[in-house]
Enzyme design. Structure first.
Site, mmCIF file in Angstrom:
data_model
loop_
_atom_site.group_PDB
_atom_site.id
_atom_site.type_symbol
_atom_site.label_atom_id
_atom_site.label_comp_id
_atom_site.label_asym_id
_atom_site.label_seq_id
_atom_site.Cartn_x
_atom_site.Cartn_y
_atom_site.Cartn_z
ATOM 1 N N HIS A 157 1.019 -1.295 -0.055
ATOM 2 C CA HIS A 157 -0.112 -0.007 0.060
ATOM 3 C C HIS A 157 0.882 1.212 -0.014
ATOM 4 C CE1 HIS A 157 -4.010 -1.910 0.897
ATOM 5 N NE2 HIS A 157 -3.417 -2.770 0.919
ATOM 6 N N ASP A 365 3.343 9.348 -0.965
ATOM 7 C CA ASP A 365 2.250 8.946 -0.364
ATOM 8 C C ASP A 365 1.883 7.688 -1.570
ATOM 9 O OD1 ASP A 365 -0.201 8.166 1.321
ATOM 10 O OD2 ASP A 365 -0.633 10.152 1.483
HETATM 11 P P1 ADQ Z 1 -3.214 5.952 4.762
HETATM 12 O O1 ADQ Z 1 -1.913 6.655 5.015
HETATM 13 O O2 ADQ Z 1 -4.092 5.772 6.155
HETATM 14 O O3 ADQ Z 1 -3.384 4.651 4.103
HETATM 15 P P2 ADQ Z 1 -5.214 7.335 2.960
HETATM 16 O O4 ADQ Z 1 -5.063 6.540 1.745
HETATM 17 O O5 ADQ Z 1 -5.345 8.854 2.853
HETATM 18 O O6 ADQ Z 1 -3.827 7.188 4.173
HETATM 19 O O7 ADQ Z 1 -6.326 6.810 3.900
HETATM 20 C C1 ADQ Z 1 -6.909 7.339 4.967
HETATM 21 C C2 ADQ Z 1 -8.295 7.027 5.251
HETATM 22 O O8 ADQ Z 1 -8.784 7.445 6.437
HETATM 23 C C3 ADQ Z 1 -9.162 7.864 4.157
HETATM 24 O O9 ADQ Z 1 -10.225 6.882 3.754
HETATM 25 C C4 ADQ Z 1 -9.869 8.895 5.182
HETATM 26 O O10 ADQ Z 1 -11.325 9.222 4.627
HETATM 27 C C5 ADQ Z 1 -9.946 8.174 6.429
HETATM 28 N N1 ADQ Z 1 -9.630 9.137 7.541
HETATM 29 C C6 ADQ Z 1 -8.428 9.842 7.540
HETATM 30 N N2 ADQ Z 1 -8.788 10.968 8.700
HETATM 31 C C7 ADQ Z 1 -10.062 10.579 9.278
HETATM 32 C C8 ADQ Z 1 -10.729 11.317 10.167
HETATM 33 N N3 ADQ Z 1 -10.404 11.922 10.833
HETATM 34 N N4 ADQ Z 1 -11.969 10.717 10.432
HETATM 35 C C9 ADQ Z 1 -12.539 9.614 9.663
HETATM 36 N N5 ADQ Z 1 -11.777 9.036 8.658
HETATM 37 C C10 ADQ Z 1 -10.560 9.490 8.127
HETATM 38 C C11 ADQ Z 1 -2.425 3.910 3.331
HETATM 39 C C12 ADQ Z 1 -1.309 4.542 2.380
HETATM 40 C C13 ADQ Z 1 -2.062 5.333 1.459
HETATM 41 C C14 ADQ Z 1 -2.809 4.365 0.562
HETATM 42 C C15 ADQ Z 1 -3.818 3.470 1.625
HETATM 43 C C16 ADQ Z 1 -4.748 2.498 0.826
HETATM 44 O O11 ADQ Z 1 -0.513 5.428 3.198
HETATM 45 O O12 ADQ Z 1 -0.932 5.935 0.452
HETATM 46 O O13 ADQ Z 1 -3.712 5.040 -0.309
HETATM 47 O O14 ADQ Z 1 -2.970 3.124 2.657
HETATM 48 O O15 ADQ Z 1 -3.877 1.570 0.095
#
Ligand code: ADQ
Length: 461
Positions: A157, A365
């Protein structure tokens, strides 16, 4: 049809209401098992004095949730140590934050070995196993040693680092050797895949065929790019519902005409929060018309807060927010709203929809699902503008965003100024292009394309 077995570091409790505070991985695979049934195996999230050597098994509908506790030592070495203080920073190009020790590496290997033994006891002969992320790179090797003949795929990921960075990891070769025990390795972007293949060619004398098959360490492995996505239709629906509720979230209270810029990230040093705040401060100085007319809402729930590097970024963000508010706030206007907590999914999507600009500027990312969620949450009539870091995997797909270099503070500030006054026609045009892509390549398309590729390996075997 074969059962699917998903392995991920965290397995959310099947009983608790999902509050959306977990990372993107949990969100992405949530529904995968409910369709055809199978097992979701991983860490329970609990640290116990003497963990059992059998997983705790709960069956709900067609899905079996099988979880394992960790001892404090395992947690420190495997999770906080090697996974999150070596692989996470290194794979996000933060060599300066890596903290390698042989003890943590051994702990990482031990936990993978123990998890493999426990998983083995649950497996059937024709199960298809899909392992997720950097916590479990050696899992397949241990399953193989135990005689497991099932087809096993791996999906990373996070980014895969360029060869020169990977070479700084003392056990780089054994890590890549472990990767090559899988039947299929999936990456988020072409950039990650080509970095991996570059290492294989140069450092292992391995051969890479045009069809993505790698021959290295005496094994054949299929590699490919599978950009993760979101449940586009569901995100749009939830955001629309949140918007039509009689009481909308009052984030711009006191300044009803203010435009909203939103950022949503786990509180992590890879997400570029400090640079983003600096760019916003620059915007307020260089475009004084934004003062009193713009509010920046940054939502950032705490993450891995027992690690020093995360405590530091938390303090730095608080201080940067305080500095901007201290410099610009008036009795009826605070330029930054900093919300250090998780929100229910629908509330969060409502915030995204209400915001005229989505500001997603990670320094690095794997994908970044928030960028995709921001687009899907917009109204077709009056969509907002996505300002997106070119270093997020999502930038490869979201061509309608204003792409920025997050290190270029003035460049990001200019992009914000442009986004805030972008005419409706251009906003719609950009949004349509991105929505077309997200409707076509949603989370189901992602899952199916990966599992079909794994099936293809099986058929060819
Ligand atoms: P993350 O680094 O966690 O994931 P991201 O892809 O942005 O980053 O996913 C975060 C998720 O958490 C999103 O669905 C977002 O809506 C949710 N989220 C964040 N803050 C929140 C809050 N305060 N309340 C509720 N929900 C919240 C890792 C990798 C990424 C990759 C994903 C999936 O680092 O690059 O996209 O896995 O593969």
């Amino acid at each position: 049809m074969s059962r699917l077995v998903v392995v991920s570091n965290r397995v959310p409790s099947p009983h608790s209401e999902f509050r959306g505070t977990e990372g993107g991985l949990a969100i992405a695979i949530r529904d995968a098992l409910e369709e055809n049934g199978g097992i979701w195996f991983g860490w329970s999230g609990n640290i116990t004095k003497s963990p059992l050597d059998q997983p705790d098994v709960v069956e709900i509908g067609k899905t079996t949730y099988a979880t394992v506790d960790l001892s404090e030592q395992d947690y420190n070495e495997y999770y906080s140590g090697y996974a999150n203080s070596v692989l996470w920073p290194l794979f996000h190009y933060r060599l300066d934050l890596t903290d390698f020790s042989r003890r943590d590496m051994a702990g990482y290997m031990n936990v993978n070995a123990a998890f493999a033994t426990q998983l083995q006891s649950l497996l059937r002969e024709d199960d298809v196993i899909w392992v997720h992320d950097y916590h479990f790179i050696p899992l397949c090797g241990y399953l193989r040693q135990a005689g497991c003949r099932n087809k096993i795929g791996f999906f990373l990921h996070i980014p895969w680092p360029p060869e020169e960075l990977l070479l700084t990891l003392p056990n780089h070769e054994s890590l890549v050797r472990e990767m090559c025990t899988y039947d299929l390795i999936g990456f988020q972007t072409e950039r990650d895949l080509s970095a991996f293949l570059g290492y294989v060619r140069k450092e292992t004398n391995g051969k890479v065929r045009a069809n993505g098959v790698v021959k290295a360490f005496g094994r054949k492995t299929l590699t490919g790019v599978f950009p993760i996505s979101i449940d586009t239709a569901k995100v749009s629906e939830l955001a629309e519902k949140a918007d039509s509720r009689p009481r909308k979230p009052d984030l711009v209270e006191g300044v009803p005409k203010a435009k909203m810029i939103i950022g949503v990230d786990r509180l992590d040093y890879t997400k570029g929060l400090l640079e983003r705040l600096e760019a916003y401060g620059h915007l307020l100085n260089s475009h004084t018309e934004c003062q009193r007319n713009v509010v920046f809402v940054q939502i950032a729930p705490p993450s891995r807060s027992d690690l020093d590097s995360y405590q530091l970024i938390s303090q730095q963000v608080e201080s940067a927010v305080g500095h901007i508010n201290g410099s610009f706030a008036d009795f009826d206007w605070s330029p930054v709203r900093y919300l250090n907590r998780g929100f229910k999914r629908q509330t969060l999507l409502g915030f995204l929809r209400l915001s005229q600009v989505g500001l997603v500027t990670p320094l690095r990312d794997g994908m970044n699902l928030v960028a995709k969620e921001y687009v899907a949450a917009q109204s077709s009539e009056d969509p907002g503008v996505l300002v997106l870091s070119r270093f997020a995997g999502a930038a490869q797909e979201l061509s309608g965003a204003i792409l920025v270099n997050p290190y270029d503070i003035e460049g990001v500030s200019d992009a914000l100024a442009r986004a805030l006054i972008m005419p409706l026609d251009e906003r719609r045009e950009r949004w349509e292009v991105m929505m077309k892509r997200l409707r076509q390549f949603d989370i189901v398309a992602w899952r199916e394309s990966y599992l079909q590729a794994l099936q293809g390996v099986m058929d060819a075997a």
